[in-house]
Design an enzyme around this catalytic site. Structure first.
Site, PDB file in Angstrom:
ATOM      1  N   VAL A 149       0.843  -1.199   0.000  1.00  0.00           N
ATOM      2  CA  VAL A 149       0.000   0.000   0.000  1.00  0.00           C
ATOM      3  C   VAL A 149       0.880   1.252   0.000  1.00  0.00           C
ATOM      4  CG1 VAL A 149      -1.851  -1.197   1.198  1.00  0.00           C
ATOM      5  CG2 VAL A 149      -0.263   0.149   2.539  1.00  0.00           C
ATOM      6  N   SER A 150       2.191   1.071  -0.015  1.00  0.00           N
ATOM      7  CA  SER A 150       3.091   2.232   0.053  1.00  0.00           C
ATOM      8  C   SER A 150       2.953   3.181  -1.137  1.00  0.00           C
ATOM      9  CB  SER A 150       4.546   1.772   0.207  1.00  0.00           C
ATOM     10  OG  SER A 150       4.700   1.162   1.473  1.00  0.00           O
ATOM     11  N   THR A 176      11.735  -4.035   1.640  1.00  0.00           N
ATOM     12  CA  THR A 176      10.890  -4.962   2.397  1.00  0.00           C
ATOM     13  C   THR A 176      11.356  -6.399   2.186  1.00  0.00           C
ATOM     14  OG1 THR A 176       8.619  -5.502   3.004  1.00  0.00           O
ATOM     15  CG2 THR A 176       9.018  -5.105   0.663  1.00  0.00           C
ATOM     16  N   LYS A 180      15.694  -6.874   3.785  1.00  0.00           N
ATOM     17  CA  LYS A 180      16.034  -5.887   4.827  1.00  0.00           C
ATOM     18  C   LYS A 180      17.410  -6.109   5.456  1.00  0.00           C
ATOM     19  CE  LYS A 180      11.355  -4.594   6.211  1.00  0.00           C
ATOM     20  NZ  LYS A 180      10.405  -4.430   7.307  1.00  0.00           N
ATOM     21  N   ASN A 228      15.052  -0.554   6.359  1.00  0.00           N
ATOM     22  CA  ASN A 228      13.810  -0.499   5.569  1.00  0.00           C
ATOM     23  C   ASN A 228      13.706   0.766   4.724  1.00  0.00           C
ATOM     24  OD1 ASN A 228      13.060   1.444   7.496  1.00  0.00           O
ATOM     25  ND2 ASN A 228      10.910   0.919   7.243  1.00  0.00           N
ATOM     26  N   ASP A 264      11.073   1.451  10.712  1.00  0.00           N
ATOM     27  CA  ASP A 264      10.117   0.541  11.378  1.00  0.00           C
ATOM     28  C   ASP A 264      10.190   0.744  12.888  1.00  0.00           C
ATOM     29  OD1 ASP A 264       9.055  -0.787   9.166  1.00  0.00           O
ATOM     30  OD2 ASP A 264      10.565  -2.370   9.197  1.00  0.00           O
ATOM     31  N   ALA A 301      10.721 -13.125  16.716  1.00  0.00           N
ATOM     32  CA  ALA A 301      12.111 -12.646  16.738  1.00  0.00           C
ATOM     33  C   ALA A 301      12.603 -12.417  15.310  1.00  0.00           C
ATOM     34  CB  ALA A 301      13.003 -13.662  17.457  1.00  0.00           C
ATOM     35  N   GLY A 359      12.392  -9.963  11.586  1.00  0.00           N
ATOM     36  CA  GLY A 359      12.828  -8.598  11.288  1.00  0.00           C
ATOM     37  C   GLY A 359      12.028  -7.542  12.042  1.00  0.00           C
ATOM     38  N   GLY A 366      -1.604  -2.455  13.393  1.00  0.00           N
ATOM     39  CA  GLY A 366      -0.376  -2.337  12.608  1.00  0.00           C
ATOM     40  C   GLY A 366      -0.379  -1.183  11.611  1.00  0.00           C
TER      41      GLY A 366
HETATM   42  P1  NAP Z   1       9.734 -12.407   9.469  1.00  0.00           P
HETATM   43  O1  NAP Z   1      11.104 -11.825   9.617  1.00  0.00           O
HETATM   44  O2  NAP Z   1       9.478 -13.506   8.502  1.00  0.00           O
HETATM   45  O3  NAP Z   1       9.324 -12.922  10.945  1.00  0.00           O
HETATM   46  C1  NAP Z   1       8.128 -13.608  11.170  1.00  0.00           C
HETATM   47  C2  NAP Z   1       8.007 -13.954  12.660  1.00  0.00           C
HETATM   48  O4  NAP Z   1       6.755 -14.607  12.847  1.00  0.00           O
HETATM   49  C3  NAP Z   1       9.084 -14.904  13.180  1.00  0.00           C
HETATM   50  O5  NAP Z   1       9.389 -14.568  14.512  1.00  0.00           O
HETATM   51  C4  NAP Z   1       8.378 -16.252  13.111  1.00  0.00           C
HETATM   52  O6  NAP Z   1       8.846 -17.190  14.064  1.00  0.00           O
HETATM   53  C5  NAP Z   1       6.982 -15.852  13.521  1.00  0.00           C
HETATM   54  N1  NAP Z   1       5.993 -16.830  13.074  1.00  0.00           N
HETATM   55  C6  NAP Z   1       5.567 -17.089  11.825  1.00  0.00           C
HETATM   56  N2  NAP Z   1       4.607 -18.034  11.839  1.00  0.00           N
HETATM   57  C7  NAP Z   1       4.435 -18.398  13.145  1.00  0.00           C
HETATM   58  C8  NAP Z   1       3.590 -19.322  13.815  1.00  0.00           C
HETATM   59  N3  NAP Z   1       2.712 -20.069  13.138  1.00  0.00           N
HETATM   60  N4  NAP Z   1       3.648 -19.401  15.171  1.00  0.00           N
HETATM   61  C9  NAP Z   1       4.511 -18.624  15.874  1.00  0.00           C
HETATM   62  N5  NAP Z   1       5.348 -17.728  15.285  1.00  0.00           N
HETATM   63  C10 NAP Z   1       5.313 -17.622  13.948  1.00  0.00           C
HETATM   64  O7  NAP Z   1       8.658 -11.288   9.147  1.00  0.00           O
HETATM   65  P2  NAP Z   1       8.653  -9.765   9.627  1.00  0.00           P
HETATM   66  O8  NAP Z   1       9.249  -8.911   8.595  1.00  0.00           O
HETATM   67  O9  NAP Z   1       9.198  -9.715  10.995  1.00  0.00           O
HETATM   68  O10 NAP Z   1       7.078  -9.470   9.626  1.00  0.00           O
HETATM   69  C11 NAP Z   1       6.224 -10.000  10.620  1.00  0.00           C
HETATM   70  C12 NAP Z   1       4.852  -9.347  10.489  1.00  0.00           C
HETATM   71  O11 NAP Z   1       4.965  -7.951  10.773  1.00  0.00           O
HETATM   72  C13 NAP Z   1       4.245  -9.435   9.095  1.00  0.00           C
HETATM   73  O12 NAP Z   1       2.856  -9.659   9.226  1.00  0.00           O
HETATM   74  C14 NAP Z   1       4.498  -8.061   8.508  1.00  0.00           C
HETATM   75  O13 NAP Z   1       3.534  -7.690   7.539  1.00  0.00           O
HETATM   76  C15 NAP Z   1       4.367  -7.201   9.753  1.00  0.00           C
HETATM   77  N6  NAP Z   1       5.076  -5.916   9.650  1.00  0.00           N
HETATM   78  C16 NAP Z   1       4.354  -4.784   9.900  1.00  0.00           C
HETATM   79  C17 NAP Z   1       4.971  -3.562   9.808  1.00  0.00           C
HETATM   80  C18 NAP Z   1       4.155  -2.332  10.058  1.00  0.00           C
HETATM   81  O14 NAP Z   1       4.608  -1.248   9.691  1.00  0.00           O
HETATM   82  N7  NAP Z   1       2.999  -2.437  10.676  1.00  0.00           N
HETATM   83  C19 NAP Z   1       6.323  -3.448   9.497  1.00  0.00           C
HETATM   84  C20 NAP Z   1       7.044  -4.633   9.275  1.00  0.00           C
HETATM   85  C21 NAP Z   1       6.399  -5.860   9.348  1.00  0.00           C
HETATM   86  P3  NAP Z   1      10.108 -18.142  13.740  1.00  0.00           P
HETATM   87  O15 NAP Z   1      11.301 -17.307  14.088  1.00  0.00           O
HETATM   88  O16 NAP Z   1       9.936 -19.285  14.682  1.00  0.00           O
HETATM   89  O17 NAP Z   1      10.011 -18.532  12.289  1.00  0.00           O
END
Ligand code: NAP
Length: 292
Positions: free
Chosen positions: A24-25, A70, A74, A95, A110, A135, A137, A254
């Site tokens: 959506v950016s 993204t 990252k 980011n 972020d 844990a 990004g 979010g």
């Molecule tokens: P990421 O690096 O892939 O990390 C995903 C995280 O979710 C990891 O800690 C992973 O655990 C955990 N996870 C995934 N499936 C799981 C499950 N079934 N049970 C428990 N833990 C689970 O992704 P990310 O970049 O951090 O993004 C995470 C979320 O934040 C996304 O939905 C993204 O859209 C959102 N986000 C929002 C913003 C915002 O501005 N609002 C900014 C950035 C990201 P493991 O380590 O065990 O795999």
């Protein structure tokens, strides 16, 4: 559709990631450029991991003003840049990139966007028992931002990747005075940690579209007196947020972090104050379009 008029002087910004179909950016930034009468344009660029080096070289070659970065770039983008701001360096993720005469500097809006969203809702993390789920990004950015504000952190991650959470905790303890607790993400540990917590942050992707029925926290553990910040923004109201609201908890979605991280990037590229309310409206409109 982008309605900004493009000229030979137009400054180009954008997003590099893969996939990027649901971003959506562009909607947020192009509306903001237009509202402020800025001769800027924001474009999505789908970049495969194997092409990241060429894409970053292209930012210099094509004199792109700046980009957001993204998933999945990252972390991988860091060695390709000329400089990092201190926060991005500590977090180990970028980011936002700014291009000043071919010098590419990476930052992490972020983390700052997360804190701005909290502050806007009147939540001061200092000395608050705070749970971070995940844990990855986004969790790293949120945890750094929270530790920097003096929160007492417990990080819960699923067993498979518990070492990620331990590594993150060790880094945080090196940079900040507080101890950081790490637990496996299961119902028993959640119950124990939530009993003492004032702030719960979901920084996992659990509950993200299309898996909208999923939630990282059973509803019975949610209660009034808790603030629940779900950084998942698609859907706008996740199951966790709906159940937290029903339990009488204060909730932050979010979208708030999404808008703030975008606004902070906008300010780095343009030097102008971002029109936050407009960007929020555009982000919500674009997300609602995806929900249909
Ligand atoms: P990421 O690096 O892939 O990390 C995903 C995280 O979710 C990891 O800690 C992973 O655990 C955990 N996870 C995934 N499936 C799981 C499950 N079934 N049970 C428990 N833990 C689970 O992704 P990310 O970049 O951090 O993004 C995470 C979320 O934040 C996304 O939905 C993204 O859209 C959102 N986000 C929002 C913003 C915002 O501005 N609002 C900014 C950035 C990201 P493991 O380590 O065990 O795999």
């Amino acid at each position: 559709m982008v309605t900004n008029v493009v000229t030979g002087k137009t400054k180009i910004c954008g997003l590099i990631g893969d996939p990027i179909e649901h971003t959506v950016s562009p909607a947020m930034h192009n509306a903001a450029f237009k509202a402020l009468g800025l001769d800027f344009l924001y474009l999505p660029f789908q970049v495969k991991s194997a092409d990241l080096g060429k894409a970053v070289g292209g930012l210099r070659a094509l004199n792109i003003t700046g980009v957001n970065v993204t998933i999945p770039h990252k972390v991988a983008v860091i060695p390709l840049l000329d400089a990092l701001d201190p926060l991005a360096e500590r977090i180990g993720a970028v980011n936002t990139i700014v291009n000043k005469e071919g010098q590419l500097t990476g930052s992490n809006t972020d983390a700052e966007g997360f804190i701005k969203a909290l502050q806007e809702h009147g939540v001061a993390p200092k000395d608050k028992n705070t749970i971070v789920l995940g844990a990855g990004g986004a969790a790293r950015a949120a945890a750094y931002a929270l530790a920097g504000q003096g929160a007492r952190l417990t990080i819960l991650n699923r067993r498979l990747e518990l070492d990620w959470a331990r590594t993150l905790a060790r880094k945080l303890e090196k940079d900040f005075p507080q101890k950081v607790r790490v637990l496996e993400l299961d119902e028993k540990n959640l119950e124990k940690a939530l009993g003492e917590a004032e702030l719960l942050v979901n920084a996992t992707s659990v509950g993200m579209s299309p898996n909208r029925e999923a939630t990282p926290v059973p509803a019975r553990l949610l209660r009034g007196g808790l603030t629940v910040f779900d950084i998942v923004y698609n859907p706008i109201k996740t199951r966790l947020l709906a159940e937290a609201e029903a339990a009488g908890a204060r909730t932050i979605g979010g979208v708030e972090m999404l808008v703030w991280q975008g606004a902070l990037a906008f300010e780095k590229w343009t030097g102008q104050k971002a029109p936050l309310d407009l960007m929020r409206r555009e982000a919500v409109k674009a997300l609602e379009g995806y929900e249909d």
